[in-house]
Design a protein around this motif. Structure first.
Motif, PDB file in Angstrom:
ATOM      1  N   LEU A 425       0.830  -1.208   0.000  1.00  0.00           N
ATOM      2  CA  LEU A 425       0.000   0.000   0.000  1.00  0.00           C
ATOM      3  C   LEU A 425       0.868   1.263   0.000  1.00  0.00           C
ATOM      4  CD1 LEU A 425      -2.932  -0.944   2.418  1.00  0.00           C
ATOM      5  CD2 LEU A 425      -2.883  -0.940  -0.079  1.00  0.00           C
ATOM      6  N   ARG A 426       1.912   1.234   0.767  1.00  0.00           N
ATOM      7  CA  ARG A 426       2.810   2.405   0.816  1.00  0.00           C
ATOM      8  C   ARG A 426       3.330   2.727  -0.582  1.00  0.00           C
ATOM      9  NH1 ARG A 426       5.282   0.602   5.324  1.00  0.00           N
ATOM     10  NH2 ARG A 426       7.091  -0.168   4.187  1.00  0.00           N
ATOM     11  N   ASN A 427       3.748   1.664  -1.275  1.00  0.00           N
ATOM     12  CA  ASN A 427       4.261   1.868  -2.626  1.00  0.00           C
ATOM     13  C   ASN A 427       3.149   2.254  -3.601  1.00  0.00           C
ATOM     14  OD1 ASN A 427       7.190   1.324  -2.533  1.00  0.00           O
ATOM     15  ND2 ASN A 427       6.484  -0.608  -1.659  1.00  0.00           N
ATOM     16  N   ALA A 428       1.939   1.731  -3.346  1.00  0.00           N
ATOM     17  CA  ALA A 428       0.818   2.045  -4.222  1.00  0.00           C
ATOM     18  C   ALA A 428       0.529   3.534  -4.191  1.00  0.00           C
ATOM     19  CB  ALA A 428      -0.415   1.258  -3.794  1.00  0.00           C
ATOM     20  N   ARG A 429       0.661   4.118  -3.035  1.00  0.00           N
ATOM     21  CA  ARG A 429       0.369   5.543  -2.887  1.00  0.00           C
ATOM     22  C   ARG A 429       1.435   6.403  -3.551  1.00  0.00           C
ATOM     23  NH1 ARG A 429      -0.899   3.943   3.073  1.00  0.00           N
ATOM     24  NH2 ARG A 429      -2.990   3.132   2.718  1.00  0.00           N
ATOM     25  N   LYS A 430       2.577   5.804  -3.850  1.00  0.00           N
ATOM     26  CA  LYS A 430       3.646   6.585  -4.471  1.00  0.00           C
ATOM     27  C   LYS A 430       3.823   6.214  -5.941  1.00  0.00           C
ATOM     28  CE  LYS A 430       6.065   7.287  -0.163  1.00  0.00           C
ATOM     29  NZ  LYS A 430       7.016   6.596   0.715  1.00  0.00           N
ATOM     30  N   LEU A 431       2.796   5.600  -6.509  1.00  0.00           N
ATOM     31  CA  LEU A 431       2.854   5.314  -7.936  1.00  0.00           C
ATOM     32  C   LEU A 431       2.787   6.630  -8.693  1.00  0.00           C
ATOM     33  CD1 LEU A 431       0.487   2.217  -8.278  1.00  0.00           C
ATOM     34  CD2 LEU A 431       2.923   2.291  -8.835  1.00  0.00           C
ATOM     35  N   PRO A 432       3.361   6.724  -9.839  1.00  0.00           N
ATOM     36  CA  PRO A 432       4.115   5.673 -10.530  1.00  0.00           C
ATOM     37  C   PRO A 432       5.607   5.627 -10.175  1.00  0.00           C
ATOM     38  CG  PRO A 432       3.833   7.546 -11.965  1.00  0.00           C
ATOM     39  CD  PRO A 432       3.215   7.918 -10.648  1.00  0.00           C
ATOM     40  N   PRO A 473      -5.764  10.997  -4.377  1.00  0.00           N
ATOM     41  CA  PRO A 473      -6.081  12.434  -4.383  1.00  0.00           C
ATOM     42  C   PRO A 473      -6.116  12.945  -5.816  1.00  0.00           C
ATOM     43  CG  PRO A 473      -3.807  12.073  -3.722  1.00  0.00           C
ATOM     44  CD  PRO A 473      -4.423  10.721  -3.873  1.00  0.00           C
ATOM     45  N   GLY A 474      -6.763  14.087  -5.991  1.00  0.00           N
ATOM     46  CA  GLY A 474      -6.896  14.651  -7.313  1.00  0.00           C
ATOM     47  C   GLY A 474      -5.571  14.974  -7.981  1.00  0.00           C
ATOM     48  N   THR A 475      -4.566  15.173  -7.126  1.00  0.00           N
ATOM     49  CA  THR A 475      -3.267  15.563  -7.667  1.00  0.00           C
ATOM     50  C   THR A 475      -2.467  14.370  -8.159  1.00  0.00           C
ATOM     51  OG1 THR A 475      -2.422  15.442  -5.437  1.00  0.00           O
ATOM     52  CG2 THR A 475      -3.055  17.623  -6.226  1.00  0.00           C
ATOM     53  N   ALA A 476      -2.978  13.172  -7.956  1.00  0.00           N
ATOM     54  CA  ALA A 476      -2.206  11.969  -8.287  1.00  0.00           C
ATOM     55  C   ALA A 476      -1.946  11.874  -9.778  1.00  0.00           C
ATOM     56  CB  ALA A 476      -2.961  10.727  -7.819  1.00  0.00           C
ATOM     57  N   HIS A 477      -0.883  11.243 -10.090  1.00  0.00           N
ATOM     58  CA  HIS A 477      -0.494  11.006 -11.474  1.00  0.00           C
ATOM     59  C   HIS A 477      -1.551  10.111 -12.115  1.00  0.00           C
ATOM     60  CE1 HIS A 477       1.862   9.624 -14.885  1.00  0.00           C
ATOM     61  NE2 HIS A 477       2.712  10.620 -14.648  1.00  0.00           N
ATOM     62  N   LEU A 484      -3.122   0.711 -10.585  1.00  0.00           N
ATOM     63  CA  LEU A 484      -3.828   0.080  -9.467  1.00  0.00           C
ATOM     64  C   LEU A 484      -4.976  -0.794  -9.989  1.00  0.00           C
ATOM     65  CD1 LEU A 484      -3.996   2.875  -6.732  1.00  0.00           C
ATOM     66  CD2 LEU A 484      -2.773   0.702  -6.632  1.00  0.00           C
ATOM     67  N   THR A 485      -5.703  -0.275 -10.922  1.00  0.00           N
ATOM     68  CA  THR A 485      -6.811  -1.046 -11.488  1.00  0.00           C
ATOM     69  C   THR A 485      -6.285  -2.297 -12.166  1.00  0.00           C
ATOM     70  OG1 THR A 485      -7.686   1.131 -12.012  1.00  0.00           O
ATOM     71  CG2 THR A 485      -8.936  -0.767 -12.808  1.00  0.00           C
ATOM     72  N   HIS A 486      -5.213  -2.097 -12.913  1.00  0.00           N
ATOM     73  CA  HIS A 486      -4.582  -3.223 -13.609  1.00  0.00           C
ATOM     74  C   HIS A 486      -4.116  -4.283 -12.613  1.00  0.00           C
ATOM     75  CE1 HIS A 486      -1.791  -5.414 -16.176  1.00  0.00           C
ATOM     76  NE2 HIS A 486      -0.815  -5.126 -15.332  1.00  0.00           N
ATOM     77  N   PRO A 505       3.819  -4.575 -15.007  1.00  0.00           N
ATOM     78  CA  PRO A 505       3.171  -3.260 -15.025  1.00  0.00           C
ATOM     79  C   PRO A 505       2.424  -3.065 -16.342  1.00  0.00           C
ATOM     80  CG  PRO A 505       5.493  -3.071 -14.425  1.00  0.00           C
ATOM     81  CD  PRO A 505       5.270  -4.477 -14.857  1.00  0.00           C
ATOM     82  N   LEU A 506       1.364  -2.304 -16.269  1.00  0.00           N
ATOM     83  CA  LEU A 506       0.600  -1.990 -17.465  1.00  0.00           C
ATOM     84  C   LEU A 506       1.425  -1.041 -18.324  1.00  0.00           C
ATOM     85  CD1 LEU A 506      -2.293  -2.283 -18.774  1.00  0.00           C
ATOM     86  CD2 LEU A 506      -2.821  -0.116 -17.627  1.00  0.00           C
ATOM     87  N   GLN A 507       1.503  -1.370 -19.595  1.00  0.00           N
ATOM     88  CA  GLN A 507       2.240  -0.475 -20.496  1.00  0.00           C
ATOM     89  C   GLN A 507       1.314   0.667 -20.901  1.00  0.00           C
ATOM     90  OE1 GLN A 507       5.559  -0.612 -21.534  1.00  0.00           O
ATOM     91  NE2 GLN A 507       5.621  -2.083 -19.853  1.00  0.00           N
ATOM     92  N   THR A 508       1.498   1.794 -20.288  1.00  0.00           N
ATOM     93  CA  THR A 508       0.683   2.956 -20.639  1.00  0.00           C
ATOM     94  C   THR A 508       1.549   3.930 -21.395  1.00  0.00           C
ATOM     95  OG1 THR A 508       1.289   4.133 -18.647  1.00  0.00           O
ATOM     96  CG2 THR A 508      -0.652   2.711 -18.523  1.00  0.00           C
ATOM     97  N   HIS A 509       0.909   4.911 -22.031  1.00  0.00           N
ATOM     98  CA  HIS A 509       1.760   5.881 -22.733  1.00  0.00           C
ATOM     99  C   HIS A 509       2.518   6.753 -21.744  1.00  0.00           C
ATOM    100  CE1 HIS A 509      -2.196   7.871 -22.391  1.00  0.00           C
ATOM    101  NE2 HIS A 509      -1.487   8.962 -22.201  1.00  0.00           N
ATOM    102  N   PHE A 510       2.023   6.757 -20.489  1.00  0.00           N
ATOM    103  CA  PHE A 510       2.790   7.509 -19.464  1.00  0.00           C
ATOM    104  C   PHE A 510       4.102   6.798 -19.174  1.00  0.00           C
ATOM    105  CE2 PHE A 510      -1.703   8.318 -18.439  1.00  0.00           C
ATOM    106  CZ  PHE A 510      -1.732   9.680 -18.683  1.00  0.00           C
ATOM    107  N   SER A 511       3.946   5.499 -18.951  1.00  0.00           N
ATOM    108  CA  SER A 511       5.156   4.754 -18.598  1.00  0.00           C
ATOM    109  C   SER A 511       6.111   4.708 -19.776  1.00  0.00           C
ATOM    110  CB  SER A 511       4.790   3.334 -18.140  1.00  0.00           C
ATOM    111  OG  SER A 511       4.073   2.673 -19.161  1.00  0.00           O
ATOM    112  N   LYS A 512       5.532   4.667 -20.992  1.00  0.00           N
ATOM    113  CA  LYS A 512       6.417   4.661 -22.161  1.00  0.00           C
ATOM    114  C   LYS A 512       7.233   5.933 -22.210  1.00  0.00           C
ATOM    115  CE  LYS A 512       4.125   1.575 -25.339  1.00  0.00           C
ATOM    116  NZ  LYS A 512       2.725   1.633 -25.765  1.00  0.00           N
ATOM    117  N   SER A 513       6.523   7.045 -21.959  1.00  0.00           N
ATOM    118  CA  SER A 513       7.259   8.305 -22.029  1.00  0.00           C
ATOM    119  C   SER A 513       8.309   8.367 -20.919  1.00  0.00           C
ATOM    120  CB  SER A 513       6.298   9.492 -21.925  1.00  0.00           C
ATOM    121  OG  SER A 513       5.699   9.480 -20.641  1.00  0.00           O
TER     122      SER A 513
END
Lengths: 516, 731
Positions: A425-432, A473-477, A484-486, A505-513
């Protein structure tokens, strides 16, 4: 090896040697004999400790462990006469004296001098043995009451029973005495004078005992062509131990051959079976030098000078260099039997060359690897010690890791599981940012849950991650929610998937960038 | 004898252990304890409306697997699989039996077992309960025990008598739920029958009959459930089988039971280290003290156990064993604040691998990480009174943590005479630094196991030491060449190598020429002041000693290879010009002759040819040429004679003309810089030096002195030698 001399001072020891001759008692023979033994020790084993104990129905420490042979001899002359023989008491006394002084790790020699009269009544040898056997039969492993028989001694020992009697007198007792030796593990023996009891036969008996049981053994310390005659104090004993697949007996080869050197910190206090001072023997043998000439070695070894102390000795050179460099010399003592030499200081001023003997076997020091596979640095294309001597090939690391050196999952206590869940959970909150750790921990939990058949946990964890997702939170990446859903979805599916099928990990365009 | 009862025996049952896990549908039941896994931190930023997830219920299966894994973890930590001493095999039983691993070393690991368990998965309610039986597992366990382990097979191979039976003992730990006392009886009988049957098969097949098997039956029921099965102590069912029954609730209780059993089965005991200071996570400035329990071989406490039962010196309550609620005993040792690094060698009587009892608790992992990072910590025995006794040390080596037992008793080695009081102790000029360097060069490193035909690294180490110590003077005053390393380098290092390349030979030769150059320049040699009384030997004498020593060194190594031989030849070329080859027959020293003969055989023909050419040329010389040639070599001739007859008058200056000759001839090419330089120096010397006229005319380069005096015949002959000496000091 310390020695305890246990002297029988019961009344029977005052019997005259020759009937009718009153001024010559068995006690005198005993004292004379022990005195012979002490003279021998003083000459050949000056550094050994000896204690003198007297016993009858009680025991008394006459002279505590000392190297002062004069004191021991004076002790001999203070002997009084007491009551009846009670060997069990005497042995118990020895046991206590040795334990108080040296503990249980040090081998000792016990020399019991008696006239072979086994005593009568309670405490007599016969009664002791009977009691011992009956106790053995009645309760096998519960005999922790105070009256435990003193044999076998809790420390490694040799038991020598010197019986000052005319052989025919003690026929019945010899078997019982031998049984004592056997009970103690069989090292030592029963000694009788050869021929009729007299001052002469008694003296020769003790001389023989001294020469056979207290030998002064000479070793050759060798490093290539350099060598020194040395004495190991105390004597290096024959190694005997029973392993899972049988007993092992190793005789010391009397040659300490140096295989090479190691830094002190690399050998790192391994377990040793014994320690010995290595003292150079005075070199008086010119033979060696003449032999040396036939070889190509020239004057490198075998020094011919007879004035001791002045002739250079390899042993002293070795000690000096080991001390200065803080190194040890690995030596072979016998077949697959090793030890190491180093400089050891009792006080700050006096230092000595010490031999520590390892348990026989290639694996005596796990962090050195197999000892026979240690080879010269010179033969390697690269020096593992590095250019500036800051690296080391030790400790040898083994491929298999112990549980505490890897992230082992144990959930027997609820706290173990809670910690693992919280970590995710600690790490989940600090994703990505913590994506890598998040998935690593998640997969660890997944694997453990599968192994333990704890599938409900996967479901629960999945629910937790979904909840975390809603709490972002709204500010989350934006990637955090996606991951998390993945992860929550994959975790549920993992129940029917392979153990090694890690959640990626899910390959998203965020992670790609991120990767670009 | 009480202590001996627990001592390891030969062919112990603990060598092979089969763990049977009942995988029948019953095991899918809940264990009766729940675990809160969703803990909301107090300072949680979570919305107040959040309700923690419901606690999870572990199944009997999960509790069993966890407890059995922990059993395996402890065994594999304390007895690493690579030692192949303690082997575990996991068998799953339901409608059939499946084994998760074999006795082979590579399959002996916790991760291997866990992976197998994951594949098996938890039991399912829907399985065919009727056909599930633990008997399948027992049969497979017996079959597995009949299979020899690697060590057993090695042992069998080592037996002189192939018919001699191998003692094959084992233990079966079976976790199941029995229905009744009668069920236990039935399992015992089934086991007994299986052993008898398999032993028959084993004798025929290439397997090992079971000598004795210990069945440990663990009956487990959910926490809170009725349990009508009683514990049964170990009893011998037959000479082949003994059986004991442990009846436990599941959940934490079964884990505790197995933790207790693993200690009993594997000769382990527990130690609690108290007073470990640890920084608090929240508040780093303060530290609290924690306890960590570790497990290790009982042998690590042999001293305490033995002393405790017999000696008054130890306070029995001090190290006493505290018992926890599960009946586990533990020895208490106190943490001593560690020194920064413990480099000094400790006297250590035993080193035993440990494992934390609770591997992933925070205090345990703090301690293990601290140790794995290379720190060591001393442990002290708590005593009610008296002095501090440090009896143990915890340290890690290569990723494994060991409990070291330190010698606590009085040492019989106390107060020994200093080594400086013994033989060789009064010598003060040992080459300590040089030998230190030698030791560093001869440090050992681990090598992989040698392949067939390869020499054992250990033997190679001995061979290297043999080579490098062929000539190694112990004291500074016994050597010249090793005191002038800057001049002789790299020759002394190179010459001890097993093989020399051509380049290295040239390096060595250069070093020799350098020395020649020094001599011709009459540079002082670094003769140590000590050991020589008065002014010490003359410079020429020093050079003579130096050359002799270098000769000894090179001779000692000449036999290593042809290239080593070449280096020696180089020296000999310089020291003994070719002219002498002709006269080798009259050489005095027998040993030398032998060496020369060997040289002939060993070296390439070129040398011999060279010498032959020399002789031919010499023969072809005119009278005048010949006398010049001889004059050139006079000094060497003299030198040689002196050496043989032990006369120690110094050689004459002009030594090096011969070098020029031999060098020019030897190389055949254009003169080297050295040659040019030496020839210049020589001509310079020649200009200052005028050869004694008497010698120029005399036969054999020896001038007869005071001839007239002798003719008078009355003054006796004793004057003559002194006369010679005077002459030599001459110009």
């Amino acid at each position: 090896m310390p020695t305890v001399i246990l002297l029988d001072l019961s009344l029977s020891m005052t019997r005259p040697v020759v009937s009718g001759d009153n001024d010559f008692q068995r006690k005198h023979l005993a004292i004379q004999g022990v005195s012979t033994l002490l003279d021998y020790l003083a000459a050949h084993n000056r550094l050994e400790f000896t204690a003198l104990v007297a016993f009858s129905s009680l025991w008394e420490l006459v002279v505590p462990f000392t190297r002062d042979y004069k004191e021991l001899k004076e002790g001999l002359n203070r002997m009084d006469d007491y009551d009846k023989t009670c060997i069990e008491t005497g042995l118990a006394g020895v046991s206590q004296i040795v334990m108080d002084e040296w503990g249980v790790g040090l081998p000792c020699q016990v020399v019991l001098v008696t006239d072979g009269s086994p005593g009568v009544g309670k405490g007599s040898l016969k009664e002791s043995l009977e009691r011992f056997y009956s106790s053995q039969h009645h309760h096998d492993d519960l005999s922790t009451d105070g009256d435990e028989f003193p044999l076998p001694f809790p420390f490694p020992s040799k038991l020598h029973l010197v019986c000052l009697a005319n052989p025919p007198e003690v026929q019945g007792v010899l078997g019982q005495l031998q049984r004592l030796v056997d009970m103690n593990g069989g090292a030592g023996g029963v000694y009788l004078p050869e021929g009729e009891l007299s001052m002469a036969t008694c003296q020769s008996l003790f001389s023989k005992l001294a020469e056979t049981q207290f030998p002064s053994v000479s070793w050759t310390l060798k490093c290539g062509h350099m060598s020194s005659e040395v004495q190991a104090v105390p004597v290096v004993e024959t190694f005997k131990k029973t392993y899972d697949f049988g007993p092992l007996v190793r005789e010391p080869s009397l040659q300490m051959e140096i295989l090479g050197f190691l830094d002190s910190k690399d050998i790192a206090s391994p377990a040793v079976i014994s320690r010995h001072l290595v003292l150079p023997k005075p070199t008086k043998t010119e033979k060696e030098a003449s032999e040396g000439e036939s070889g190509a070695s020239g004057e490198g070894d075998g020094d011919t000078a007879e004035h001791d102390g002045k002739a250079p000795s390899f042993c002293v050179l070795l000690h000096g260099s080991l001390k200065v460099e803080s190194m040890v010399a690995l030596v072979q003592l016998g077949e697959s039997w090793y030890g190491f030499l180093y400089s050891w200081a009792d006080s700050k001023k006096k230092s000595n060359l010490m031999l520590s003997v390892l348990e026989p076997g290639e694996d005596a020091v796990s962090w050195l690897g197999k000892i026979s596979q240690l080879g010269p640095v010179a033969s390697s294309p690269h020096n593992p010690y590095g250019e500036d001597d800051t690296t080391s090939p030790y400790p040898v690391r083994h491929a298999d890791k112990r549980s505490y050196a890897q992230n082992t999952t144990v959930w027997i206590k609820p706290s173990g599981l809670q910690t693992d869940v919280q970590k995710i959970l600690r790490n989940a909150r600090k994703l990505p940012d913590k994506q890598q750790t998040f998935y690593k921990e998640l997969n660890r939990l997944r694997k453990a849950a599968l192994s333990f058949g704890f599938l409900d946990l996967l479901e629960g964890m999945s629910a937790m991650l979904e909840r975390e997702c809603t709490l972002l939170p709204g500010t989350a990446h934006p990637d955090a929610a996606l991951q998390l859903t993945h992860a929550a979805k994959e975790l549920r599916l993992a129940i029917n998937k392979d153990y090694d099928d890690n959640i990626a990990p899910l390959q998203t365009h965020f992670s790609k960038s991120d990767n670009d | 004898m009480a202590a001996e009862g627990n001592a390891p025996k030969i062919f112990p049952s603990s060598h092979k252990t089969v763990v049977i896990l009942d995988h029948s549908p019953f095991m899918a039941e809940a264990c009766g304890q729940t675990v809160d896994f969703d803990i909301l931190p107090k300072q949680s930023r979570a919305a107040p409306g959040i309700i923690p997830l419901a606690p999870l219920a572990k199944s009997l299966w999960t509790c069993t697997v966890e407890a059995a894994s922990e059993y395996a973890r402890v065994v594999y930590d304390v007895y690493p699989p690579r030692s192949r001493d303690k082997l575990l095999k996991f068998v799953i039983t339901d409608t059939e039996a499946r084994s998760l691993n074999s006795w082979l070393e590579e399959e002996q690991s916790l991760s291997n077992v866990l992976q197998g368990l994951a594949v098996v998965g938890p039991p399912s309610d829907s399985d065919d309960a009727e056909n599930c039986s633990v008997m399948h597992g027992l049969a497979m366990a017996v079959e597995s025990l009949c299979e020899g382990s690697e060590k057993q097979l090695e042992h069998k191979a080592s037996l002189s008598d192939p018919e001699e039976p191998v003692v094959n003992k084992g233990r079966v730990v079976c976790i199941t739920t029995v229905k009744s006392q009668g069920h236990i009886q039935m399992l015992e009988e089934c086991m007994q029958e299986a052993i008898v049957q398999h032993n028959k098969i084993a004798e025929a097949a290439d397997k090992l009959p079971i000598t004795h098997c210990e069945l440990v039956l663990i009956h487990t029921v959910p926490v809170g459930a009725d349990n009508n099965i009683q514990d049964q102590p170990n009893k011998e069912v037959s000479s082949l089988l003994s059986c004991e029954v442990h009846s436990v609730h599941s959940g934490r209780h079964i884990a505790a039971k197995l933790a207790l059993l693993v200690q009993k089965h594997f000769h382990l005991t527990s130690t609690t280290i108290t007073g470990i200071p640890m920084k608090e996570e929240q508040n780093a400035s303060t530290s609290a003290n924690y306890d960590v329990e570790i497990l290790h071989s009982k042998d690590a406490h042999i001293e305490i156990l033995k002393m405790g039962s017999t000696s008054q010196g130890y306070d029995s309550s001090g190290f006493a064993c505290s018992k926890d609620s599960f009946g586990r005993e533990t020895v208490i040792l106190k943490w001593c604040t560690p020194k920064t690094n413990i480099v000094e060698l400790q006297y250590c009587t035993g080193a035993y691998r440990i494992t934390p009892a609770d591997v992933n608790s925070r205090p345990s992992s703090c301690l293990t990480n601290f140790l794995l990072n290379g720190r060591a910590v001393m442990l002290e025995q708590p005593r009610k009174s008296g002095s501090k006794v440090i009896s143990h040390m915890l340290a890690s080596h290569g990723g494994e943590i060991f409990l070291h037992c330190l010698g606590t008793g009085r040492s019989p080695l106390e107060d020994p005479p200093s080594i400086s009081e013994g033989s060789g102790g009064r010598v003060t000029d040992y080459r300590i630094t040089d030998y230190g360097d030698f030791m560093k060069e001869n440090r050992l490193m681990p090598y992989p196991a040698p392949q067939d035909g390869q020499i054992l690294p250990e033997k190679e180490a001995i061979a290297v030491l043999e080579r490098t110590t062929r000539y190694w003077p112990l004291v500074i005053s016994d050597t010249i060449i090793f005191n002038m390393a800057s001049h002789t380098d790299p020759l002394p290092t190179l010459i001890t190598k097993a093989a020399l390349t051509e380049d290295e030979v040239v390096e060595c030769q250069k070093a020799i020429y350098h020395l020649v150059g020094m001599e011709s320049r009459s540079e002082p040699l670094p003769i140590p002041a000590m050991g020589t009384r008065g002014k010490g030997p003359k410079r020429d004498e020093q050079y003579r000693q130096m050359w002799a020593e270098l000769d000894t060194l090179l001779r000692a190594h000449a036999s290593t290879s042809i290239n080593h031989q070449k280096v020696l030849e180089c020296l000999q070329e310089i020291r003994r010009p070719a002219e002498e080859a002709k006269e080798s027959s009259r050489k005095a020293g027998k040993k030398e002759e032998v060496v020369v003969k060997e040289e002939r055989v060993m070296t390439e023909q070129s040398t011999a040819e060279l010498a032959w050419q020399e002789i031919q040329r010499y023969k072809a010389m005119s009278e005048r040429e010949r006398s010049d040639f001889e004059r050139g070599n006079t000094n060497n001739d003299h030198f040689r004679h002196r050496q043989q007859t032990e006369v120690s008058s110094p050689p004459i200056k002009k030594l090096k003309t011969s070098l020029e000759d031999s060098q020019g001839k030897q190389q055949g090419g254009p003169p080297s810089l050295l040659a040019i330089w030496t020839s210049r120096i020589n001509s310079k010397y020649n200009s200052r030096h005028c050869e004694f006229a008497g010698r120029l005319t005399a036969e054999g380069n020896k001038a007869e002195l005071y001839v007239n005096l002798q003719k008078d015949g009355t003054n006796g002959t004793s004057d003559k030698p002194s006369g010679v000496k005077q002459e030599k000091r001459g110009p």
